[in-house]
Write an enzyme that holds these catalytic residues in place. Structure first.
Site, short mmCIF file in Angstrom:
data_model
loop_
_atom_site.label_atom_id
_atom_site.label_comp_id
_atom_site.label_asym_id
_atom_site.label_seq_id
_atom_site.Cartn_x
_atom_site.Cartn_y
_atom_site.Cartn_z
CE1 TYR A 134 33.75 -3.23 17.81
CE2 TYR A 134 35.59 -4.68 18.29
CZ TYR A 134 34.53 -4.32 17.48
OH TYR A 134 34.28 -5.03 16.34
CG ASP A 137 36.71 5.07 8.32
OD1 ASP A 137 36.99 4.20 9.15
OD2 ASP A 137 36.37 4.82 7.14
CG HIS A 179 33.92 2.24 6.33
ND1 HIS A 179 34.97 2.26 7.22
CD2 HIS A 179 33.23 1.11 6.61
CE1 HIS A 179 34.90 1.20 8.01
NE2 HIS A 179 33.85 0.48 7.65
#
Length: 457
Positions: A209, A239, A320
């Site tokens: 993060y 990604d 994803h």
């Protein structure tokens, strides 16, 4: 101190499963009078009555949803993975279904992930003794009963109160790996140490993060390596420089009351930011641990080759689940390109693994991927739907269905082992032609079209 110390690991264990409960009642809207100035005889329309009708309609739908959940088909009536999706669509609250099923933008990648498998056909051999055919594999950093794994996904508590516990236990029972997510619903170290079987082997997915997490990552990886030897490989998301525009999910959220929206924000928010990574970052992390590191979310054959040349253990070719960049190519197509490029550059495929995820719904899809050079394939949504509808037994049945389908297809192809699956057994002539769709009524029936903006009452 736990292994996740120093990391902002999100724990959702204390979050109530609000989306599995009744939807909250909408707040009253202001009274609106609609007047047509061209016709003084037209009646005024009081939105208060429409509001009551709307609330009655919502309450009725909620009652009907609960009734469908109470009368869902028995697990014995589930014959394929799409059946789980069908039941989930009927009984999940709109917010939960919207979150799980959405792709990005116009969802071309979401659909192509699945449709691309329909452009690959088999070339079976005959007169082969296949009595001893097996789906066992040793090409996924360990020995497992089928070359599939449960991939990491967030939002498991929206499906079931036991969340990832269902997945790790089902994986143990059916002897496949589970990719434990960084965004786990339970404290990571406790979960990986206490919720797993003594001899169970699994994967771990990681993302970052902020810069501090990335800076301290080598220490974290070393703790995983020394304290949790059951983790056989690390998969790092590459990604996520930003979140994709998950527009259908956003539209569904906009139609819900504030409380439901708040619950969804826990798992996916436009305010969520990730630390973008570089090749230098991955090189540094790879040198910091003896654990195999794979890049999750690679979408170019050139990047697959670069990962191999950098000394990484492998990649997951993935868009994803169609939730990031729309119009990203389907993973199965990139797999075919990448395998060819690696072969041309003499990359040792015993040491470098390629995995794919996205769109896999049949054992035949798994077989096609292995034929084209995959070491294994990951599935996410099918397990989310199975867990939401039937809990751990549902997750176990997903795996058993795939084992049965894959085993049958291998025998029909004339092969006895996963290692015998190769590109000679498939025809990919049509694979590169986008827009050619083999009709799939099961998939199309469950696909939720993008809703338009609602008109005022």
């Amino acid at each position: 101190m736990g292994i996740a110390a120093g990391f902002a690991v999100y724990s959702y264990y204390s979050q109530p499963a609000l989306l599995n409960d009744s939807r909250k009642r909408r707040k009253k809207k202001p009274r609106i009078i609609i007047i047509d100035e061209d016709d003084e005889d037209d009646e005024d329309y009081d939105d208060e009555e429409d509001e009551e009708d709307e609330e009655d309609s919502e309450e009725k739908e909620e009652r009907e949803r609960k009734k469908r959940a109470a009368n869902k088909p028995p697990l014995s009536q589930i014959f394929n993975l799409t059946d789980f999706e069908y039941v989930a669509k009927q009984i999940l609250p709109p917010g939960t279904w919207g979150y799980y099923s959405t792709g990005s933008d116009d969802e071309f990648s979401l659909r192509e992930n699945h449709y691309a498998f329909g452009r690959i056909f088999f070339r079976p051999k005959c007169l082969v003794d296949v009595q001893d055919s097996t789906t066992d594999t040793d090409d996924m950093f360990g020995k497992f009963q089928i070359p599939i794994y449960i991939t990491a996904f967030a939002g498991a508590p929206m499906a079931h109160p036991d969340a990832e516990k269902n997945l790790i236990k089902a994986a143990a029972k059916e002897k496949i790996p589970y990719m434990v997510p960084w965004q786990c619903s339970f404290p990571l170290d406790d979960f990986m140490k206490n919720e797993t079987k003594p001899d169970q082997e699994f994967f771990h997915q990681i993302h970052f993060y902020d810069g501090d997490q990335l800076k301290n990552a080598p220490e974290y990886l070393k703790k995983i390596e020394t304290e949790i030897p059951k983790v056989k490989a690390l998969f790092i998301n590459v990604d996520l420089p930003v979140l994709g525009n998950r527009e259908k999910d956003n539209k569904v959220r906009a139609s819900l009351d504030g409380g439901a929206i708040d619950d969804l924000e826990v798992f996916s928010s436009g305010e969520t930011h990730y630390k973008p990574l570089t090749w230098d970052d991955l090189d540094r992390l790879n040198r910091s641990t003896k654990l195999p590191i794979c890049l999750k979310g690679v979408l170019r054959k050139e990047d697959v080759l670069k990962a191999a040349q950098l000394g990484l253990a492998g990649v997951v070719i993935s868009n994803h689940g169609g939730r990031q960049l729309d119009f990203a190519m389907p993973p199965i197509e990139i797999l075919a390109q990448s395998s060819k490029l690696l072969k041309e550059n003499n990359v040792d495929r015993e040491k470098f693994k390629i995995f794919i995820d996205g769109g896999i719904r049949r054992g035949s899809d798994v077989v096609k991927a292995i034929c084209l050079g995959a070491s294994g394939v990951g599935l996410g949504r099918p397990f989310a739907y199975a867990m939401a509808t039937y809990g751990q037994p549902g997750c176990e049945k997903v795996i058993r269905i795939l084992k049965e389908e894959m085993g049958r297809d291998m025998r029909l192809l004339g092969v006895n082992s996963v290692k015998e699956l190769n590109e000679d057994l498939v025809d990919i002539t049509s694979l590169k032609y986008k827009g050619i769709v083999t009709s799939d009524s099961l998939y199309n029936e469950n696909y939720m079209r993008m809703p338009g903006p609602p008109f005022k009452k």
